[in-house]
Design an enzyme around this catalytic site. Structure first.
Site, PDB file in Angstrom:
ATOM      1  N   ASP A 124      17.158 131.963  93.827  1.00  0.00           N
ATOM      2  CA  ASP A 124      17.913 133.033  94.478  1.00  0.00           C
ATOM      3  C   ASP A 124      17.669 132.995  95.981  1.00  0.00           C
ATOM      4  O   ASP A 124      17.144 133.958  96.546  1.00  0.00           O
ATOM      5  CB  ASP A 124      17.472 134.393  93.924  1.00  0.00           C
ATOM      6  CG  ASP A 124      18.594 135.109  93.208  1.00  0.00           C
ATOM      7  OD1 ASP A 124      19.730 134.636  93.297  1.00  0.00           O
ATOM      8  OD2 ASP A 124      18.339 136.135  92.564  1.00  0.00           O
ATOM      9  N   SER A 127      20.701 142.117  82.209  1.00  0.00           N
ATOM     10  CA  SER A 127      20.477 143.532  81.914  1.00  0.00           C
ATOM     11  C   SER A 127      21.090 143.930  80.570  1.00  0.00           C
ATOM     12  O   SER A 127      21.698 143.114  79.879  1.00  0.00           O
ATOM     13  CB  SER A 127      21.080 144.399  83.031  1.00  0.00           C
ATOM     14  OG  SER A 127      22.484 144.225  83.071  1.00  0.00           O
TER      15      SER A 127
END
Length: 516
Positions: free
Chosen positions: A273, A216
């Site tokens: 993930d 991010s």
């Protein structure tokens, strides 16, 4: 001189006493270098592992070995700075060096690769070997790939969470109730920096450890670092939390579930993930700080990790079940990840935006989300009745109590800035304007993050993007949509070019059809 020893796994190994030669490089993994002839004598091949023992200091470490025919002498061992610090050894001192046998956990990894279910003892051994650097990168990657393909059962997820917790330090607070919050991520806005003072105002305790940015424009630790020191010790976190009710620290400065950090580094290159590992990872760190009440924020969006409500519900159910097994009361909430959470992207811009909300200058989507999540924690911990938490959180915000609490926490952590007007701004800025009149139909968060990163975020603290519009807002041609901030002209120009060709703010015409 060669001699026999039986230090590792009750098996005999050749070992040698070798002089330390320090290599001033931090490698992030434990590495040692041997002369080729010395390695042969020890039966060690490149990428094998060796145990290094400093007997005087009673310290040992396992390293990955590389070899050379010139850089290191036959009676030396080259060690990187990470290893030197771990062993507390000086240049020229001697270490006992021996090869390491194949770890027992390798059999358990193979079992998982073939679709088997692992028991608690087997998972604990895998985590121990991760922590002691006994597993090579290939072996560790094989394990995580097998988890990605075959998944975890509920019991395996619980066992992994427990093993990760037990392998690191734990924080024992002398106060209660201890609560925590976690977001699966993918959106902007620093809700944590609002939730911590809100929760602390209400008499709850929240020792919040947060990450720096991975993908991010800013992580919570990056934004908080603009305002105060975030590299705190466990003792500092305990002291500040007990005195002020909360703290916002960088988790990377601690040893809370350290094996989890190693696992994340393996997962990241291939974007692996696995749900079970995500849940074990999150709840292990909550258990490490003694949390009994946890709210998990699961943003839903087509560009995010969790793309549908159904996937979100399944993940929420798993969090609740695993949390219960670990002695925590967990509530998971699904939130809208399709739209921005607040108007800022980038460390300083997001920190300033949080302060503006606390100062009463702004009440937007980030403020509302933060009050809602804080409200869930109030209800979960029994501070407010069901349905009354949000109103209480908003009252604490509007009264200024949350601002006062946040300023106390900032001072306790080592104040840099505690007023929005003092947050530094980038020296270069450009504006992006609407090319036509219309209504803002969609703001692409991922594209906004990309613009901010091209402008220099998060490494350039003041770089980022500041939105001037919201979804549903009607705008005129030429009206300001957003600003791009950068610390140098080149990055600003690159970000502006990307923004011009890849529209992050999508418009719909107000008149969609004409009839005569």
């Amino acid at each position: 001189m060669l001699f026999y020893g039986d230090r590792m796994e009750e098996q005999e190994h050749y070992s040698m006493n070798l002089k330390v030669k320090t290599i001033p490089v931090v490698a992030k993994i434990f590495i040692s270098i041997l002369h080729e002839e010395t390695a042969k004598s020890l039966g060690i091949l490149p990428l094998d592992r060796a145990e290094l023992v400093h007997e005087e200091k009673n310290r040992s470490v396992i390293t990955v070995v590389d070899t050379t025919d010139s850089m290191i002498k036959r009676d030396e061992i080259g060690i990187f700075e990470d290893v030197r610090q771990k062993l507390n050894v000086k240049e020229g001192e001697k270490l006992e060096v021996s090869g390491v046998s194949t770890p027992e956990s390798l059999e358990f990894i193979k079992k998982k690769m073939h679709g088997g279910t692992l028991g608690e003892t087997e998972i604990k051994k895998i985590v121990e070997d991760f922590g002691e650097n006994k597993l090579s990168d290939i072996e560790a990657s094989a394990f995580m790939t097998s988890v990605f393909i075959n998944g975890y059962t509920l019991n395996e997820t619980v066992a992994m969470a427990r093993a990760l917790t037990e392998n690191g330090i734990t924080l024992k607070l002398d106060v209660e109730p201890v609560v925590d919050k976690h977001s699966i991520g993918g959106v902007n806005g620093r809700a944590t920096m609002l939730i911590v003072p809100l929760v602390a105002c209400a008499g709850l305790y929240i020792p919040k450890t947060s990450s720096r940015s991975i993908t991010s424009a800013a992580g919570t630790a990056d934004a908080m670092d603009v305002l105060a020191n975030v590299s705190l010790s466990a003792e500092q976190i305990k002291s500040i939390t007990e005195k002020h009710g909360g703290v916002i620290a960088w988790g990377g400065s601690l040893d809370l579930a350290p094996v989890d950090d190693k696992i994340i580094k393996i997962e990241r290159p291939l974007s692996m993930d696995p749900k079970g590992q995500v849940i074990a990872s999150v709840l292990a760190k909550k258990a490490s700080v003694g949390s009994k009440y946890v709210v998990v924020d699961i943003p839903i969006g087509k560009m995010l990790k969790v793309k549908s409500r159904q996937d979100g519900k399944e993940l929420a159910g798993m969090f609740i079940k695993v949390g219960s097994k670990l002695g925590m009361k967990v509530e998971a909430v699904l939130t809208d990840g399709e739209q921005p959470s607040g108007s800022a992207f980038g460390s300083a811009l997001e920190a300033a935006h949080v302060l503006k909300i606390l100062e009463g200058q702004v009440y937007d989507s980030l403020a509302q989300k933060s009050c809602e999540l804080a409200g869930v924690l109030f209800e979960l911990a029994g501070k407010r009745k069901q349905g009354r938490g949000y109103d209480y959180a908003k009252k604490l915000l509007e009264s200024g109590e949350a601002l006062k609490k946040f300023q106390k926490i900032i001072r306790a952590q080592g104040k840099r800035i505690d007023r929005s007007k003092d947050v530094p701004v980038a020296p270069y800025k450009t504006e992006v304007h609407a090319g036509k009149a219309g209504e803002v139909s969609y703001i692409n968060v991922k594209k906004m993050i990309n613009i901010a990163k091209i402008a220099g975020a998060p490494s350039d603290v003041t770089a980022g993007v500041l939105l001037n519009v919201e979804v549903g807002q009607k705008v005129k041609a030429g009206e300001l949509l957003y600003e791009i901030h950068a610390e140098n002209r080149r990055k600003l120009d690159l970000a502006a070019k990307y923004a011009a060709k890849d529209k992050a703010v999508q418009m719909e015409k107000i008149i969609i059809e004409r009839f005569i």
